[in-house]
Design a protein around this motif. Sequence first.
Motif, PDB file in Angstrom:
ATOM      1  N   GLU A   1       0.847  -1.189   0.000  1.00  0.00           N
ATOM      2  CA  GLU A   1       0.000   0.000   0.000  1.00  0.00           C
ATOM      3  C   GLU A   1       0.880   1.236   0.000  1.00  0.00           C
ATOM      4  OE1 GLU A   1      -2.318  -0.446   3.506  1.00  0.00           O
ATOM      5  OE2 GLU A   1      -3.661  -1.955   2.626  1.00  0.00           O
ATOM      6  N   TYR A   2       0.302   2.376  -0.381  1.00  0.00           N
ATOM      7  CA  TYR A   2       1.078   3.602  -0.447  1.00  0.00           C
ATOM      8  C   TYR A   2       0.951   4.410   0.840  1.00  0.00           C
ATOM      9  CZ  TYR A   2       1.852   2.920  -5.437  1.00  0.00           C
ATOM     10  OH  TYR A   2       2.242   2.413  -6.651  1.00  0.00           O
ATOM     11  N   ASP A   3       2.098   4.942   1.272  1.00  0.00           N
ATOM     12  CA  ASP A   3       2.151   5.904   2.369  1.00  0.00           C
ATOM     13  C   ASP A   3       2.522   7.261   1.787  1.00  0.00           C
ATOM     14  OD1 ASP A   3       1.715   3.966   4.404  1.00  0.00           O
ATOM     15  OD2 ASP A   3       3.850   3.429   4.365  1.00  0.00           O
ATOM     16  N   ALA A   4       1.802   8.309   2.209  1.00  0.00           N
ATOM     17  CA  ALA A   4       2.201   9.663   1.835  1.00  0.00           C
ATOM     18  C   ALA A   4       3.448  10.027   2.627  1.00  0.00           C
ATOM     19  CB  ALA A   4       1.074  10.645   2.124  1.00  0.00           C
ATOM     20  N   THR A   5       4.497  10.488   1.948  1.00  0.00           N
ATOM     21  CA  THR A   5       5.764  10.790   2.600  1.00  0.00           C
ATOM     22  C   THR A   5       6.199  12.210   2.273  1.00  0.00           C
ATOM     23  OG1 THR A   5       7.109   9.998   0.744  1.00  0.00           O
ATOM     24  CG2 THR A   5       6.439   8.372   2.386  1.00  0.00           C
ATOM     25  N   THR A   6       7.070  12.750   3.110  1.00  0.00           N
ATOM     26  CA  THR A   6       7.572  14.108   2.890  1.00  0.00           C
ATOM     27  C   THR A   6       8.805  14.135   2.001  1.00  0.00           C
ATOM     28  OG1 THR A   6       8.859  13.963   4.932  1.00  0.00           O
ATOM     29  CG2 THR A   6       6.644  14.918   5.084  1.00  0.00           C
ATOM     30  N   ASP A   7       9.380  12.976   1.707  1.00  0.00           N
ATOM     31  CA  ASP A   7      10.563  12.915   0.854  1.00  0.00           C
ATOM     32  C   ASP A   7      10.440  11.722  -0.087  1.00  0.00           C
ATOM     33  OD1 ASP A   7      13.001  13.597  -0.232  1.00  0.00           O
ATOM     34  OD2 ASP A   7      14.193  12.685   1.356  1.00  0.00           O
ATOM     35  N   SER A   8      11.016  11.869  -1.247  1.00  0.00           N
ATOM     36  CA  SER A   8      10.979  10.806  -2.248  1.00  0.00           C
ATOM     37  C   SER A   8      12.018   9.737  -1.947  1.00  0.00           C
ATOM     38  CB  SER A   8      11.236  11.402  -3.638  1.00  0.00           C
ATOM     39  OG  SER A   8      11.466  10.391  -4.602  1.00  0.00           O
ATOM     40  N   GLY A   9      11.648   8.484  -2.163  1.00  0.00           N
ATOM     41  CA  GLY A   9      12.613   7.406  -2.063  1.00  0.00           C
ATOM     42  C   GLY A   9      13.416   7.237  -3.332  1.00  0.00           C
ATOM     43  N   GLU A  10      12.821   7.601  -4.468  1.00  0.00           N
ATOM     44  CA  GLU A  10      13.506   7.479  -5.750  1.00  0.00           C
ATOM     45  C   GLU A  10      14.424   8.671  -6.016  1.00  0.00           C
ATOM     46  OE1 GLU A  10      13.459   4.828  -7.923  1.00  0.00           O
ATOM     47  OE2 GLU A  10      12.424   3.860  -6.253  1.00  0.00           O
ATOM     48  N   LEU A  11      14.011   9.853  -5.599  1.00  0.00           N
ATOM     49  CA  LEU A  11      14.803  11.070  -5.787  1.00  0.00           C
ATOM     50  C   LEU A  11      14.918  11.769  -4.433  1.00  0.00           C
ATOM     51  CD1 LEU A  11      13.257  12.418  -9.128  1.00  0.00           C
ATOM     52  CD2 LEU A  11      15.455  11.237  -8.854  1.00  0.00           C
ATOM     53  N   PRO A  12      15.732  11.210  -3.530  1.00  0.00           N
ATOM     54  CA  PRO A  12      15.830  11.775  -2.172  1.00  0.00           C
ATOM     55  C   PRO A  12      16.246  13.244  -2.194  1.00  0.00           C
ATOM     56  CG  PRO A  12      16.913   9.633  -2.297  1.00  0.00           C
ATOM     57  CD  PRO A  12      16.595  10.035  -3.699  1.00  0.00           C
ATOM     58  N   GLY A  13      15.522  14.042  -1.419  1.00  0.00           N
ATOM     59  CA  GLY A  13      15.827  15.460  -1.346  1.00  0.00           C
ATOM     60  C   GLY A  13      15.092  16.313  -2.357  1.00  0.00           C
ATOM     61  N   PHE A  14      14.284  15.713  -3.214  1.00  0.00           N
ATOM     62  CA  PHE A  14      13.548  16.521  -4.186  1.00  0.00           C
ATOM     63  C   PHE A  14      12.619  17.470  -3.426  1.00  0.00           C
ATOM     64  CE2 PHE A  14      10.101  17.695  -6.971  1.00  0.00           C
ATOM     65  CZ  PHE A  14      10.724  17.927  -8.177  1.00  0.00           C
ATOM     66  N   PRO A  15      12.676  18.786  -3.715  1.00  0.00           N
ATOM     67  CA  PRO A  15      11.884  19.760  -2.957  1.00  0.00           C
ATOM     68  C   PRO A  15      10.438  19.824  -3.448  1.00  0.00           C
ATOM     69  CG  PRO A  15      13.244  20.906  -4.562  1.00  0.00           C
ATOM     70  CD  PRO A  15      13.588  19.440  -4.680  1.00  0.00           C
ATOM     71  N   LEU A  16       9.621  18.932  -2.965  1.00  0.00           N
ATOM     72  CA  LEU A  16       8.234  18.822  -3.429  1.00  0.00           C
ATOM     73  C   LEU A  16       7.470  20.130  -3.259  1.00  0.00           C
ATOM     74  CD1 LEU A  16       7.610  15.346  -1.820  1.00  0.00           C
ATOM     75  CD2 LEU A  16       7.544  15.762  -4.285  1.00  0.00           C
ATOM     76  N   ALA A  17       7.587  20.745  -2.078  1.00  0.00           N
ATOM     77  CA  ALA A  17       6.837  21.971  -1.808  1.00  0.00           C
ATOM     78  C   ALA A  17       7.315  23.116  -2.698  1.00  0.00           C
ATOM     79  CB  ALA A  17       6.958  22.349  -0.331  1.00  0.00           C
ATOM     80  N   PHE A  18       8.625  23.240  -2.885  1.00  0.00           N
ATOM     81  CA  PHE A  18       9.141  24.318  -3.723  1.00  0.00           C
ATOM     82  C   PHE A  18       8.766  24.097  -5.184  1.00  0.00           C
ATOM     83  CE2 PHE A  18      12.646  26.263  -6.238  1.00  0.00           C
ATOM     84  CZ  PHE A  18      12.362  27.587  -5.926  1.00  0.00           C
ATOM     85  N   ALA A  19       8.795  22.849  -5.643  1.00  0.00           N
ATOM     86  CA  ALA A  19       8.381  22.557  -7.013  1.00  0.00           C
ATOM     87  C   ALA A  19       6.931  22.967  -7.237  1.00  0.00           C
ATOM     88  CB  ALA A  19       8.570  21.071  -7.312  1.00  0.00           C
ATOM     89  N   ALA A  20       6.074  22.660  -6.267  1.00  0.00           N
ATOM     90  CA  ALA A  20       4.669  23.052  -6.381  1.00  0.00           C
ATOM     91  C   ALA A  20       4.530  24.570  -6.396  1.00  0.00           C
ATOM     92  CB  ALA A  20       3.871  22.458  -5.222  1.00  0.00           C
ATOM     93  N   GLU A  21       5.337  25.243  -5.573  1.00  0.00           N
ATOM     94  CA  GLU A  21       5.315  26.714  -5.553  1.00  0.00           C
ATOM     95  C   GLU A  21       5.711  27.285  -6.909  1.00  0.00           C
ATOM     96  OE1 GLU A  21       8.120  30.089  -3.540  1.00  0.00           O
ATOM     97  OE2 GLU A  21       7.425  28.479  -2.225  1.00  0.00           O
ATOM     98  N   LEU A  22       6.735  26.735  -7.526  1.00  0.00           N
ATOM     99  CA  LEU A  22       7.145  27.199  -8.845  1.00  0.00           C
ATOM    100  C   LEU A  22       6.024  27.048  -9.865  1.00  0.00           C
ATOM    101  CD1 LEU A  22      10.789  25.824  -9.277  1.00  0.00           C
ATOM    102  CD2 LEU A  22      10.094  28.222  -9.114  1.00  0.00           C
ATOM    103  N   ILE A  23       5.380  25.898  -9.843  1.00  0.00           N
ATOM    104  CA  ILE A  23       4.316  25.637 -10.822  1.00  0.00           C
ATOM    105  C   ILE A  23       3.124  26.570 -10.589  1.00  0.00           C
ATOM    106  CG2 ILE A  23       2.654  23.905 -11.610  1.00  0.00           C
ATOM    107  CD1 ILE A  23       4.842  21.804 -10.922  1.00  0.00           C
ATOM    108  N   ARG A  24       2.802  26.835  -9.335  1.00  0.00           N
ATOM    109  CA  ARG A  24       1.675  27.724  -9.016  1.00  0.00           C
ATOM    110  C   ARG A  24       1.977  29.177  -9.367  1.00  0.00           C
ATOM    111  NH1 ARG A  24       1.820  25.049  -4.011  1.00  0.00           N
ATOM    112  NH2 ARG A  24       2.731  26.950  -3.098  1.00  0.00           N
ATOM    113  N   GLN A  25       3.163  29.637  -9.000  1.00  0.00           N
ATOM    114  CA  GLN A  25       3.455  31.067  -9.063  1.00  0.00           C
ATOM    115  C   GLN A  25       4.080  31.509 -10.373  1.00  0.00           C
ATOM    116  OE1 GLN A  25       5.713  32.231  -5.611  1.00  0.00           O
ATOM    117  NE2 GLN A  25       4.146  31.538  -4.171  1.00  0.00           N
ATOM    118  N   ARG A  26       4.587  30.563 -11.158  1.00  0.00           N
ATOM    119  CA  ARG A  26       5.237  30.939 -12.412  1.00  0.00           C
ATOM    120  C   ARG A  26       4.677  30.127 -13.584  1.00  0.00           C
ATOM    121  NH1 ARG A  26      11.646  31.420 -11.472  1.00  0.00           N
ATOM    122  NH2 ARG A  26      11.391  32.342 -13.541  1.00  0.00           N
TER     123      ARG A  26
END
Length: 223
Positions: free
Chosen positions: A173-198
């Motif tokens: 089953e899937y767990d929602a996580t704050t960090d990626s296991g495939e791309l550790p350190g990927f800034p999920l929140a900042f990426a979303a901010e970029l897509i929203r604001q730009r």
Amino acid sequence: MSALAPPSAEMPPGTRVVLDGVDWETYVRLADAPDTECFRFTFDEPTGRLEMERQGGFLHEVTSAAIALLTTAFARERGIRTHGVGSLSLRRPGSGGADPDESFYISSFDRLPARDTNVPDLERELPPDLVIEVDVTSPGVSKLPIYARLGVKEVWVWAEDALVCHRLNDAGEYDATTDSGELPGFPLAFAAELIRQRPDAADAELQDALIARLRENRGGPPG
């Protein structure tokens, strides 16, 4: 159900059609029909529920493309080998099938599927390690249980202007996580901010902004 006609390519982009009581043979026939290349199919075989979505909605496509661009920029900056396979169809009898918005082989980079087939044989080959799904409107069929049965290690879901990582656990089953296991350190929140604001930024500008943030925060937590 075997006489069911394929959906019409004249349907507006973003249109979804959901059917119940569909069997595997009907799903494959519709998904492989020559006039349905512009549709994405999601099939939950245990329930017999099939969703057919007409591709091409502008917001959906630009969001999906932006996430893929940021993913590849991150991987290049961190020296991580990735192999993007786009909306490669994923299917397994008994489980169902889905067409992701974007997908990548990362931890399984050295075990890519054979190139002489349009659909990997998931009885013998591995699915992509990371799948990206953009839910601009409410989906008719839940995709996470299907991806879990197909063995996809990680799914990133864009919904309500946020990017959430779901990681497959030992229970399947899937767990929602704050960090990626495939791309550790990927800034999920900042990426979303970029897509929203730009939303009108050029591709390279989005990638450069992400790389600049990574270099600023090198060694720190993802953000």
